[in-house]
Scaffold this motif. Structure first.
Motif, mmCIF file in Angstrom:
data_model
loop_
_atom_site.group_PDB
_atom_site.id
_atom_site.type_symbol
_atom_site.label_atom_id
_atom_site.label_comp_id
_atom_site.label_asym_id
_atom_site.label_seq_id
_atom_site.Cartn_x
_atom_site.Cartn_y
_atom_site.Cartn_z
ATOM 1 N N GLN A 127 -17.712 -28.108 -1.544
ATOM 2 C CA GLN A 127 -16.706 -28.583 -0.787
ATOM 3 C C GLN A 127 -16.482 -27.657 0.607
ATOM 4 O OE1 GLN A 127 -13.105 -29.905 -2.572
ATOM 5 N NE2 GLN A 127 -14.008 -29.559 -4.548
ATOM 6 N N TYR A 128 -16.731 -26.206 0.310
ATOM 7 C CA TYR A 128 -16.622 -25.131 1.163
ATOM 8 C C TYR A 128 -17.921 -24.438 1.587
ATOM 9 C CZ TYR A 128 -11.826 -25.629 0.161
ATOM 10 O OH TYR A 128 -10.526 -26.345 -0.026
ATOM 11 N N ALA A 129 -18.277 -23.918 2.552
ATOM 12 C CA ALA A 129 -18.988 -22.808 2.888
ATOM 13 C C ALA A 129 -18.512 -21.529 2.583
ATOM 14 C CB ALA A 129 -19.504 -23.105 4.455
ATOM 15 N N VAL A 130 -19.190 -20.729 2.064
ATOM 16 C CA VAL A 130 -18.926 -19.182 1.798
ATOM 17 C C VAL A 130 -19.562 -18.233 2.430
ATOM 18 C CG1 VAL A 130 -18.542 -17.385 -0.126
ATOM 19 C CG2 VAL A 130 -17.927 -19.975 -0.567
ATOM 20 N N VAL A 131 -18.966 -17.335 3.268
ATOM 21 C CA VAL A 131 -19.723 -16.404 4.150
ATOM 22 C C VAL A 131 -19.192 -14.957 3.881
ATOM 23 C CG1 VAL A 131 -20.056 -15.771 6.696
ATOM 24 C CG2 VAL A 131 -20.231 -18.082 5.926
ATOM 25 N N TYR A 132 -20.129 -13.887 3.696
ATOM 26 C CA TYR A 132 -19.775 -12.412 3.721
ATOM 27 C C TYR A 132 -19.879 -12.046 5.046
ATOM 28 C CZ TYR A 132 -19.785 -7.931 1.778
ATOM 29 O OH TYR A 132 -19.269 -6.745 1.472
ATOM 30 N N LEU A 133 -18.924 -11.267 5.299
ATOM 31 C CA LEU A 133 -18.994 -10.610 6.632
ATOM 32 C C LEU A 133 -18.680 -9.075 6.425
ATOM 33 C CD1 LEU A 133 -18.973 -10.491 9.540
ATOM 34 C CD2 LEU A 133 -16.475 -11.214 9.733
ATOM 35 N N LYS A 134 -19.529 -8.077 7.016
ATOM 36 C CA LYS A 134 -19.307 -6.896 6.796
ATOM 37 C C LYS A 134 -18.294 -6.238 7.572
ATOM 38 C CE LYS A 134 -23.956 -5.491 5.692
ATOM 39 N NZ LYS A 134 -25.167 -4.398 6.087
ATOM 40 N N PRO A 135 -17.240 -5.399 7.041
ATOM 41 C CA PRO A 135 -16.101 -4.832 8.015
ATOM 42 C C PRO A 135 -16.940 -4.097 9.409
ATOM 43 C CG PRO A 135 -16.183 -3.624 6.046
ATOM 44 C CD PRO A 135 -17.060 -4.880 5.881
ATOM 45 N N PHE A 136 -16.108 -3.974 10.215
ATOM 46 C CA PHE A 136 -16.496 -3.039 11.467
ATOM 47 C C PHE A 136 -16.653 -1.689 11.073
ATOM 48 C CE2 PHE A 136 -15.874 -0.687 15.507
ATOM 49 C CZ PHE A 136 -17.002 -1.474 16.254
ATOM 50 N N ASP A 137 -15.905 -1.129 9.953
ATOM 51 C CA ASP A 137 -15.742 0.160 9.692
ATOM 52 C C ASP A 137 -17.225 0.787 9.075
ATOM 53 O OD1 ASP A 137 -12.633 0.403 9.348
ATOM 54 O OD2 ASP A 137 -13.272 -1.513 8.638
ATOM 55 N N ASP A 138 -17.804 -0.237 8.692
ATOM 56 C CA ASP A 138 -19.400 0.163 8.162
ATOM 57 C C ASP A 138 -20.021 0.323 9.330
ATOM 58 O OD1 ASP A 138 -21.867 0.352 7.072
ATOM 59 O OD2 ASP A 138 -21.981 -1.670 6.285
ATOM 60 N N PRO A 139 -20.653 1.566 9.434
ATOM 61 C CA PRO A 139 -21.472 2.018 10.431
ATOM 62 C C PRO A 139 -22.638 1.197 10.571
ATOM 63 C CG PRO A 139 -21.699 3.838 8.883
ATOM 64 C CD PRO A 139 -20.709 2.850 8.456
ATOM 65 N N ASN A 140 -23.225 0.682 9.598
ATOM 66 C CA ASN A 140 -24.375 -0.278 9.591
ATOM 67 C C ASN A 140 -23.908 -1.806 9.563
ATOM 68 O OD1 ASN A 140 -26.804 0.900 9.796
ATOM 69 N ND2 ASN A 140 -27.436 0.627 7.660
ATOM 70 N N HIS A 141 -22.721 -2.115 10.231
ATOM 71 C CA HIS A 141 -22.326 -3.348 10.151
ATOM 72 C C HIS A 141 -23.184 -4.475 10.749
ATOM 73 C CE1 HIS A 141 -20.412 -2.286 13.823
ATOM 74 N NE2 HIS A 141 -20.653 -3.607 14.083
ATOM 75 N N ARG A 142 -23.798 -3.883 11.880
ATOM 76 C CA ARG A 142 -24.849 -4.820 12.486
ATOM 77 C C ARG A 142 -26.134 -5.117 11.516
ATOM 78 N NH1 ARG A 142 -22.435 -7.132 16.626
ATOM 79 N NH2 ARG A 142 -21.525 -5.484 18.220
ATOM 80 N N LEU A 143 -26.525 -4.664 10.454
ATOM 81 C CA LEU A 143 -27.443 -5.049 9.659
ATOM 82 C C LEU A 143 -27.178 -6.124 8.736
ATOM 83 C CD1 LEU A 143 -30.371 -3.734 9.146
ATOM 84 C CD2 LEU A 143 -29.480 -2.507 7.566
#
Length: 306
Positions: free
Chosen positions: A106-122
């Protein structure tokens, strides 16, 4: 390549830790409209029957979110040397998989890294399907043009001296970073701090680490002082055998601008996505951390001005 968006119209549940009350789950009921992650659905303060998860799972999420809150990454003097971002994300992804099992299709689940992680772009934003195979999605956040940067990702091994200088440079300037560390995360000053998000060899030491860091990058930059010896010499040998582009710069032989010009000329020869930066440890060449950092900072600043 990351998908541009989730391809259906189901509401999207985004797992993202935030500081306010340990918020960790957000819902976008109309993803086709583009409206980001949507309003907060629940936090770490209480659970009730309206939540889209069991109380047991909520408690696990709440513990995870509060661990993040207590670190206070927004504080300028936070000591994050022993915070393990890789373990934190592995824990968050496991919770996200359990959430997906509970909410179903019924839902899509997404995991998003917080901006605080210096590697959040990875692998910043990933959908968690029922089969467990993560799907990378496009970022919500603007990406700086690669023409104003040395590369996309800095690769290095975590030793004191040049390695550590390259990783600190990456974190300070918003480059993603990676690299192989010896088994046990060994370095001459003890264990490599977890803030450096390196992959640990299951077995093997410095030589195996050097070889893999050359292999997994597009080009290798060697920053040195004095004679090329030991692991630094071996790194050049690995690059030669693999036919990988490489450049050796002697930081004690020329003025900074001369060395900087050589580096810029070399980088213009072809686009480098992942740059391996290697060189001697600090005890072998006292002061090389600072000299390497000065060169990398100057190169980044010059590209940003051009």
């Amino acid at each position: 390549m990351p998908s541009l968006a989730i391809i259906d119209t189901r509401p999207v549940l985004t797992v993202l830790p935030e500081y306010a009350l340990g918020a960790f789950l957000w819902i976008n009921r109309d993803p086709a409209s583009g409206g980001g992650i949507g309003p907060n659905l629940c936090d770490a303060t209480f659970w009730d029957d309206s939540f889209l998860m069991s109380e047991g799972l909520w408690r696990k999420f709440a513990d995870w979110a509060m661990d993040f809150v207590r670190m206070e990454f927004y504080q300028p003097d936070v000591d994050d040397r022993h915070w393990d971002w890789m373990a934190f994300h592995a824990r968050g992804l496991q919770l996200s998989h359990w959430l997906k099992e509970e909410v179903g299709e019924q839902y899509a689940v997404v995991y998003l890294k917080p901006f605080d992680d210096p590697n959040h772009r990875l692998e910043e934003r990933r959908e968690v399907p029922t089969n467990g195979a993560l799907v990378e999605l496009a970022s919500f956040r603007p990406i700086q043009a690669t023409s104003t940067r040395l590369c996309k990702t800095i690769q290095s091994g975590g030793q004191t001296g040049v390695d550590r200088s390259a990783l600190d440079f990456a974190i300070a300037h918003g480059y993603t970073h990676t690299g192989w560390a010896p088994s046990g995360r060994c370095a001459e000053d003890g264990n490599i701090p977890f803030k450096y998000q390196l992959k640990e060899l299951s077995e093997g030491g410095y030589r195996q680490r050097n070889r893999l860091n050359v292999h997994d990058s597009d080009a290798t930059l060697i920053l040195n002082m004095g004679e090329l010896t030991g692991g630094t010499l071996a790194t050049r040998g690995f690059a030669q055998k693999m036919g990988k582009p490489h450049l050796v710069l002697q930081l004690d032989e020329n003025a900074l601008q001369t060395t900087l010009d050589r580096l810029q000329t070399w980088l213009r020869q072809g686009p480098v996505q992942t740059l391996n930066v290697a060189g001697p440890r600090e005890s072998k060449c006292p002061g090389i951390y600072s000299l390497a950092r000065q060169l990398l900072d100057s190169a980044h600043a010059q590209l940003s001005r051009d």
